[in-house]
Design a protein around this motif. Structure first.
Motif, PDB file in Angstrom:
ATOM      1  N   TRP A   1      54.553  13.265  92.891  1.00 47.16           N
ATOM      2  CA  TRP A   1      54.024  12.700  91.650  1.00 47.16           C
ATOM      3  C   TRP A   1      53.675  11.232  91.828  1.00 47.16           C
ATOM      4  O   TRP A   1      54.448  10.462  92.400  1.00 47.16           O
ATOM      5  N   ASN A   2      52.512  10.876  91.322  1.00 46.84           N
ATOM      6  CA  ASN A   2      52.108   9.481  91.206  1.00 46.84           C
ATOM      7  C   ASN A   2      52.092   9.125  89.723  1.00 46.84           C
ATOM      8  O   ASN A   2      51.468   9.808  88.920  1.00 46.84           O
ATOM      9  N   TYR A   3      52.792   8.072  89.358  1.00 45.99           N
ATOM     10  CA  TYR A   3      52.825   7.654  87.952  1.00 45.99           C
ATOM     11  C   TYR A   3      51.458   7.125  87.508  1.00 45.99           C
ATOM     12  O   TYR A   3      50.743   6.475  88.280  1.00 45.99           O
ATOM     13  N   ASP A   4      51.109   7.395  86.270  1.00 48.91           N
ATOM     14  CA  ASP A   4      49.992   6.728  85.605  1.00 48.91           C
ATOM     15  C   ASP A   4      50.520   5.362  85.142  1.00 48.91           C
ATOM     16  O   ASP A   4      51.628   5.269  84.612  1.00 48.91           O
ATOM     17  N   VAL A   5      49.722   4.307  85.350  1.00 49.51           N
ATOM     18  CA  VAL A   5      50.198   2.941  85.140  1.00 49.51           C
ATOM     19  C   VAL A   5      49.488   2.292  83.958  1.00 49.51           C
ATOM     20  O   VAL A   5      48.268   2.378  83.826  1.00 49.51           O
ATOM     21  N   VAL A   6      50.265   1.634  83.100  1.00 49.06           N
ATOM     22  CA  VAL A   6      49.705   0.831  82.017  1.00 49.06           C
ATOM     23  C   VAL A   6      50.148  -0.617  82.224  1.00 49.06           C
ATOM     24  O   VAL A   6      51.214  -0.872  82.792  1.00 49.06           O
TER      25      VAL A   6
ATOM     26  N   LYS B   1      46.366   6.201  93.162  1.00 49.70           N
ATOM     27  CA  LYS B   1      47.669   6.458  93.777  1.00 49.70           C
ATOM     28  C   LYS B   1      48.196   5.161  94.363  1.00 49.70           C
ATOM     29  O   LYS B   1      47.426   4.232  94.642  1.00 49.70           O
ATOM     30  N   GLY B   2      49.487   5.093  94.505  1.00 43.18           N
ATOM     31  CA  GLY B   2      50.106   3.895  95.055  1.00 43.18           C
ATOM     32  C   GLY B   2      51.599   4.082  95.142  1.00 43.18           C
ATOM     33  O   GLY B   2      52.177   4.954  94.484  1.00 43.18           O
ATOM     34  N   THR B   3      52.232   3.266  95.959  1.00 40.66           N
ATOM     35  CA  THR B   3      53.672   3.403  96.169  1.00 40.66           C
ATOM     36  C   THR B   3      54.489   2.616  95.153  1.00 40.66           C
ATOM     37  O   THR B   3      55.701   2.530  95.271  1.00 40.66           O
ATOM     38  N   GLY B   4      53.840   2.060  94.133  1.00 37.42           N
ATOM     39  CA  GLY B   4      54.578   1.329  93.113  1.00 37.42           C
ATOM     40  C   GLY B   4      55.474   2.207  92.272  1.00 37.42           C
ATOM     41  O   GLY B   4      56.527   1.759  91.783  1.00 37.42           O
ATOM     42  N   ALA B   5      55.091   3.467  92.074  1.00 38.84           N
ATOM     43  CA  ALA B   5      55.906   4.452  91.345  1.00 38.84           C
ATOM     44  C   ALA B   5      55.448   5.819  91.810  1.00 38.84           C
ATOM     45  O   ALA B   5      54.512   6.404  91.256  1.00 38.84           O
ATOM     46  N   PHE B   6      56.094   6.329  92.848  1.00 35.17           N
ATOM     47  CA  PHE B   6      55.616   7.536  93.538  1.00 35.17           C
ATOM     48  C   PHE B   6      56.809   8.389  93.939  1.00 35.17           C
ATOM     49  O   PHE B   6      57.764   7.890  94.536  1.00 35.17           O
TER      50      PHE B   6
ATOM     51  N   HIS C   1      50.410  15.011  92.180  1.00 36.38           N
ATOM     52  CA  HIS C   1      50.221  15.274  90.756  1.00 36.38           C
ATOM     53  C   HIS C   1      50.164  13.959  89.987  1.00 36.38           C
ATOM     54  O   HIS C   1      50.847  12.988  90.317  1.00 36.38           O
ATOM     55  N   LEU C   2      49.335  13.954  88.955  1.00 39.25           N
ATOM     56  CA  LEU C   2      49.110  12.766  88.142  1.00 39.25           C
ATOM     57  C   LEU C   2      48.873  13.214  86.713  1.00 39.25           C
ATOM     58  O   LEU C   2      48.156  14.196  86.479  1.00 39.25           O
ATOM     59  N   SER C   3      49.506  12.536  85.746  1.00 36.86           N
ATOM     60  CA  SER C   3      49.367  12.941  84.349  1.00 36.86           C
ATOM     61  C   SER C   3      49.542  11.733  83.442  1.00 36.86           C
ATOM     62  O   SER C   3      50.389  10.860  83.711  1.00 36.86           O
ATOM     63  N   PRO C   4      48.763  11.652  82.350  1.00 46.82           N
ATOM     64  CA  PRO C   4      48.975  10.574  81.382  1.00 46.82           C
ATOM     65  C   PRO C   4      50.299  10.679  80.652  1.00 46.82           C
ATOM     66  O   PRO C   4      50.681   9.757  79.920  1.00 46.82           O
ATOM     67  N   GLU C   5      51.035  11.773  80.829  1.00 45.46           N
ATOM     68  CA  GLU C   5      52.347  11.924  80.216  1.00 45.46           C
ATOM     69  C   GLU C   5      53.470  11.411  81.121  1.00 45.46           C
ATOM     70  O   GLU C   5      54.628  11.388  80.712  1.00 45.46           O
ATOM     71  N   VAL C   6      53.133  11.034  82.327  1.00 43.56           N
ATOM     72  CA  VAL C   6      54.119  10.468  83.258  1.00 43.56           C
ATOM     73  C   VAL C   6      53.713   9.017  83.495  1.00 43.56           C
ATOM     74  O   VAL C   6      52.936   8.703  84.397  1.00 43.56           O
TER      75      VAL C   6
END
Length: 344
Positions: free
Chosen positions: A133-138, A179-184, A225-230
């Motif tokens: 999982w890759n986090y969606d970032v705000v 994608k990135g290793t900031g939250a993966f 995997h990537l989702s606006p809910e994560v």
């Protein structure tokens, strides 16, 4: 007469695939951001009923407040702080992957706060077999320098940000999605294998790209995997000096992340220097025309960002800061090409 068979017994329940979540947090002079990241992480883990094993890797911090915070968080029962000389985020993450023992690992930057419900959603997905999982970032700030990074990200990966939705992508679509290793999140052994197979184009390991080529290797093995809910919130460095240094650094690591063959570096460097020289001559010869073209380019950059899903303020940030970004990022690219090219 044969002995009778023993009566059947109830089958033991299958062990949970990932009963604990390992977390690796590299930190260099991050002050109270480490505490904030761990506080948010613990809230999310509690909601998911997911025990944690956290390894914070101190990458040679020198700031007294940062060292005090590291001593403080080291007292938490599920946190261990590992100290090493300053070697860069890639080396810090690699050290953390060696120190953590959980089978599933979250790579987390110190300036990232995961959303309260995010780990619950990931744990449910992991139970279905979706382990990467890759986090969606705000963004965590309204400062233009911080919002610039969000805006430029939406331009670069517009296929996702124009219409945020749950997706999974492999290596064939790797360059289309963020994608990135900031939250993966990924299995520890997969991350260790990817990190172990990574060879930087640079002799200075502290400038090695810490995500692109590593995550490409992960995508070859399992879909990301990537989702606006994560979601997670990233608190970018936004001071004037911090922002320009970050542009310069990202330009350098961009070369390491996307330069497939280090042998091409000399040719690319010569071409880039030639383009800079021509641009300088044009700017000196036609300063008014160059200034007008630059202003129009800034307006166009903001409009493009807006069309790619950026907010109004993010679009403004892209438009206003694009010239500075071009200078510092370009200088970083030149440095990266020079380092990859090696001795003349």
């Amino acid at each position: 007469m044969q002995d009778s068979l023993p009566p059947p017994t109830a089958a033991a329940p299958a062990p949970e695939a990932h009963p604990r979540l390992g977390v690796v947090v590299p930190a260099y002079n991050e002050g109270t951001w480490v505490r904030r990241a761990l506080d948010a992480l613990e809230v999310s883990a509690d909601r998911a009923a997911w025990p944690l094993e956290v390894v914070v890797v101190d990458d040679g911090s020198t700031d007294r407040e940062s060292l005090r915070v590291l001593d403080e968080v080291d007292e938490r029962p599920h946190v261990r702080v590992v100290h090493q000389p300053n070697a860069g985020r890639f080396a810090a993450r690699a050290s953390g992957l060696e120190a953590v023992t959980a089978d599933l690992v979250l790579l987390l930057d110190a300036r990232v706060e995961v959303a309260p419900e995010s780990l619950q959603r990931i744990r449910q997905a992991v139970g279905r077999g979706d382990e990467v999982w890759n986090y969606d970032v705000v963004p965590g700030s309204h400062d233009l320098r911080a919002l610039f990074w969000t805006g430029i990200t939406k331009v670069w990966w517009r296929d996702y940000f124009r219409h945020r939705r749950p997706i999974a992508f492999g290596v064939e679509e790797f360059d289309r999605y963020p994608k990135g290793t900031g939250a993966f999140v990924a299995p520890r052994e997969l991350l260790r294998s990817a990190a172990g197979g990574f060879a930087s184009h640079f002799a200075d390991a502290s400038l090695a790209s810490d995500d692109t080529r590593l995550l490409r290797t992960v995508a070859e093995a399992q879909p990301i995997h990537l989702s606006p809910e994560v979601l997670c919130t990233h608190h970018a460095k936004s001071g004037r000096g911090s922002w320009s240094r970050q542009c310069y650094y990202r330009g350098t690591t961009f070369v390491d992340g996307y330069l497939a063959d280090a042998g091409r570096a000399r040719g690319l460097l010569a071409g880039a220097l030639g383009a800079v020289a021509v641009g300088g001559v044009v700017a000196a010869t036609l300063p008014r025309t160059t200034g007008t073209a630059a202003a129009l380019a800034c307006v166009a950059a903001g409009a493009v960002a807006r069309s790619c899903g950026a907010t109004g303020r993010e679009s403004l940030a892209v438009g206003v800061l694009s010239p500075g970004f071009g200078v510092w990022f370009g200088a970083g690219v030149l440095r990266g090409l020079r380092m990859a090219a090696g001795p003349a």
